[in-house]
Enzyme design. Structure first.
Site, PDB file in Angstrom:
ATOM      1  N   THR A 110      -0.676  -6.339   8.009  1.00  0.00           N
ATOM      2  CA  THR A 110      -1.133  -7.688   7.661  1.00  0.00           C
ATOM      3  C   THR A 110      -0.620  -8.172   6.297  1.00  0.00           C
ATOM      4  O   THR A 110      -0.988  -9.256   5.844  1.00  0.00           O
ATOM      5  CB  THR A 110      -2.674  -7.800   7.688  1.00  0.00           C
ATOM      6  OG1 THR A 110      -3.211  -6.987   6.635  1.00  0.00           O
ATOM      7  CG2 THR A 110      -3.239  -7.356   9.025  1.00  0.00           C
ATOM      8  N   GLY A 111       0.233  -7.363   5.649  1.00  0.00           N
ATOM      9  CA  GLY A 111       0.845  -7.775   4.381  1.00  0.00           C
ATOM     10  C   GLY A 111       2.264  -8.253   4.628  1.00  0.00           C
ATOM     11  O   GLY A 111       2.488  -9.243   5.338  1.00  0.00           O
ATOM     12  N   VAL A 112       3.221  -7.513   4.092  1.00  0.00           N
ATOM     13  CA  VAL A 112       4.652  -7.831   4.225  1.00  0.00           C
ATOM     14  C   VAL A 112       5.054  -8.038   5.689  1.00  0.00           C
ATOM     15  O   VAL A 112       5.896  -8.895   5.987  1.00  0.00           O
ATOM     16  CB  VAL A 112       5.501  -6.682   3.621  1.00  0.00           C
ATOM     17  CG1 VAL A 112       6.987  -6.893   3.864  1.00  0.00           C
ATOM     18  CG2 VAL A 112       5.235  -6.558   2.133  1.00  0.00           C
ATOM     19  N   VAL A 120       0.837  -1.199   0.000  1.00  0.00           N
ATOM     20  CA  VAL A 120       0.000   0.000   0.000  1.00  0.00           C
ATOM     21  C   VAL A 120       0.883   1.266   0.000  1.00  0.00           C
ATOM     22  O   VAL A 120       0.534   2.285  -0.600  1.00  0.00           O
ATOM     23  CB  VAL A 120      -1.001  -0.041   1.175  1.00  0.00           C
ATOM     24  CG1 VAL A 120      -0.344   0.119   2.506  1.00  0.00           C
ATOM     25  CG2 VAL A 120      -2.100   0.985   0.993  1.00  0.00           C
ATOM     26  N   ASP A 121       2.040   1.181   0.612  1.00  0.00           N
ATOM     27  CA  ASP A 121       3.005   2.282   0.640  1.00  0.00           C
ATOM     28  C   ASP A 121       3.419   2.647  -0.794  1.00  0.00           C
ATOM     29  O   ASP A 121       3.380   3.830  -1.204  1.00  0.00           O
ATOM     30  CB  ASP A 121       4.223   1.818   1.460  1.00  0.00           C
ATOM     31  CG  ASP A 121       5.151   2.943   1.884  1.00  0.00           C
ATOM     32  OD1 ASP A 121       4.812   4.113   1.651  1.00  0.00           O
ATOM     33  OD2 ASP A 121       6.214   2.636   2.454  1.00  0.00           O
TER      34      ASP A 121
HETATM   35  N1  AR6 Z   1      -5.081  -0.298  -1.127  1.00  0.00           N
HETATM   36  C1  AR6 Z   1      -5.470  -0.900   0.028  1.00  0.00           C
HETATM   37  N2  AR6 Z   1      -4.786  -1.916   0.596  1.00  0.00           N
HETATM   38  C2  AR6 Z   1      -3.672  -2.339  -0.031  1.00  0.00           C
HETATM   39  C3  AR6 Z   1      -3.189  -1.766  -1.231  1.00  0.00           C
HETATM   40  C4  AR6 Z   1      -3.956  -0.699  -1.780  1.00  0.00           C
HETATM   41  N3  AR6 Z   1      -3.586  -0.083  -2.910  1.00  0.00           N
HETATM   42  N4  AR6 Z   1      -2.064  -2.409  -1.588  1.00  0.00           N
HETATM   43  C5  AR6 Z   1      -1.839  -3.362  -0.652  1.00  0.00           C
HETATM   44  N5  AR6 Z   1      -2.812  -3.330   0.280  1.00  0.00           N
HETATM   45  P1  AR6 Z   1       1.492  -3.983   3.213  1.00  0.00           P
HETATM   46  P2  AR6 Z   1       2.470  -3.903   5.992  1.00  0.00           P
HETATM   47  C6  AR6 Z   1      -3.018  -4.174   1.480  1.00  0.00           C
HETATM   48  O1  AR6 Z   1       2.442  -5.062   2.878  1.00  0.00           O
HETATM   49  O2  AR6 Z   1       2.128  -5.332   6.181  1.00  0.00           O
HETATM   50  C7  AR6 Z   1       5.707  -1.846   2.600  1.00  0.00           C
HETATM   51  O3  AR6 Z   1       6.745  -2.229   1.760  1.00  0.00           O
HETATM   52  C8  AR6 Z   1      -2.294  -5.494   1.526  1.00  0.00           C
HETATM   53  O4  AR6 Z   1      -2.983  -6.469   0.753  1.00  0.00           O
HETATM   54  O5  AR6 Z   1       1.298  -2.891   2.243  1.00  0.00           O
HETATM   55  O6  AR6 Z   1       2.112  -2.915   7.054  1.00  0.00           O
HETATM   56  C9  AR6 Z   1       6.118  -0.761   3.565  1.00  0.00           C
HETATM   57  O7  AR6 Z   1       7.058   0.118   3.009  1.00  0.00           O
HETATM   58  C10 AR6 Z   1      -2.367  -5.801   3.013  1.00  0.00           C
HETATM   59  O8  AR6 Z   1      -3.645  -6.335   3.323  1.00  0.00           O
HETATM   60  O9  AR6 Z   1       1.881  -3.270   4.628  1.00  0.00           O
HETATM   61  C11 AR6 Z   1       6.700  -1.534   4.703  1.00  0.00           C
HETATM   62  O10 AR6 Z   1       8.059  -1.877   4.448  1.00  0.00           O
HETATM   63  C12 AR6 Z   1      -2.282  -4.425   3.663  1.00  0.00           C
HETATM   64  O11 AR6 Z   1      -2.522  -3.483   2.604  1.00  0.00           O
HETATM   65  C13 AR6 Z   1       5.877  -2.782   4.738  1.00  0.00           C
HETATM   66  O12 AR6 Z   1       5.370  -2.944   3.419  1.00  0.00           O
HETATM   67  C14 AR6 Z   1      -0.942  -4.122   4.288  1.00  0.00           C
HETATM   68  O13 AR6 Z   1       0.091  -4.691   3.513  1.00  0.00           O
HETATM   69  C15 AR6 Z   1       4.702  -2.635   5.675  1.00  0.00           C
HETATM   70  O14 AR6 Z   1       4.028  -3.860   5.759  1.00  0.00           O
END
Ligand code: AR6
Length: 178
Positions: free
Chosen positions: A129-131, A38-39
């Site tokens: 809940t992602g990475v 999402v970032d």
């Molecule tokens: N809109 C809404 N949700 C999303 C989108 C979007 N466009 N893209 C992904 N998600 P994550 P974290 C969901 O990995 O676990 C980054 O590299 C995704 O499916 O984005 O907090 C940062 O720079 C998941 O359910 O964030 C950090 O290094 C949720 O967003 C690291 O990842 C969070 O997944 C943070 O990890």
């Protein structure tokens, strides 16, 4: 899309960069200098102004990086929101390393900051809940408890789930409305 708590909480599936809200929350990392998930999407759609503002925050407020559980605000660049609130969730390390408290804090500090900025609506992704590997099912009651604390403070709190599986799971496990 599903509305809970008299319409004050909106649960939806989709891409947070397309959501209309005063503030959009970014699940960032401590560097604040971008990443995937999402970032990556927020920086891609919002444009370079956001990264520029993050660099300034690193140079001034948080030279060592933003600690997990804290939140900062920048411009939303080309996004339709007024602000992007960047927070850092916990990296999952098995569940006994304060992960729950850090996740609660990431949501709570973001809500507090949005309130201070005068925002009436705020949109969250499923932080950590992602990475970062925080188990989605375990995040649901935590998210619900913080949202409940702030439900009367905002006109709308929007929870955006990227996958339909997360969306369905949230609705099944949510404790906002029974
Ligand atoms: N809109 C809404 N949700 C999303 C989108 C979007 N466009 N893209 C992904 N998600 P994550 P974290 C969901 O990995 O676990 C980054 O590299 C995704 O499916 O984005 O907090 C940062 O720079 C998941 O359910 O964030 C950090 O290094 C949720 O967003 C690291 O990842 C969070 O997944 C943070 O990890």
């Amino acid at each position: 899309m599903k509305r809970l708590c008299d319409g004050r909480v909106v649960v939806m599936q989709g891409d947070i960069t397309t959501v209309e809200a005063d503030a959009i929350v970014n699940a960032a990392n401590s560097t604040l200098l971008g990443g995937g998930g999402v970032d990556g999407a927020i920086h891609r759609v919002g444009g370079p102004e956001i990264l520029e503002a993050c660099r300034k925050i690193r140079e001034t407020e948080w030279p060592e990086g933003l600690p997990p559980g804290r939140a900062v605000v920048t411009t939303a660049g080309r996004l339709s929101a007024k602000y992007v609130i960047h927070t850092v969730g916990p990296i999952w390390r098995g569940g006994n390393h304060g992960e729950d408290e850090t996740l609660l804090s990431a949501y709570r500090e973001s809500l507090k900051l949005a309130y201070k900025l005068g925002c009436k609506s705020i949109a969250f992704p499923a932080i950590s809940t992602g990475v970062y590997g925080f188990p989605f099912e375990r995040s649901v009651p935590l998210v619900c408890s913080v949202v409940k604390e702030y439900v009367s403070v905002f006109e709308k709190i929007i929870l955006v789930f990227f996958s339909s599986r997360d969306y369905e799971t949230f609705l099944l496990l949510q404790t906002l409305e029974r």
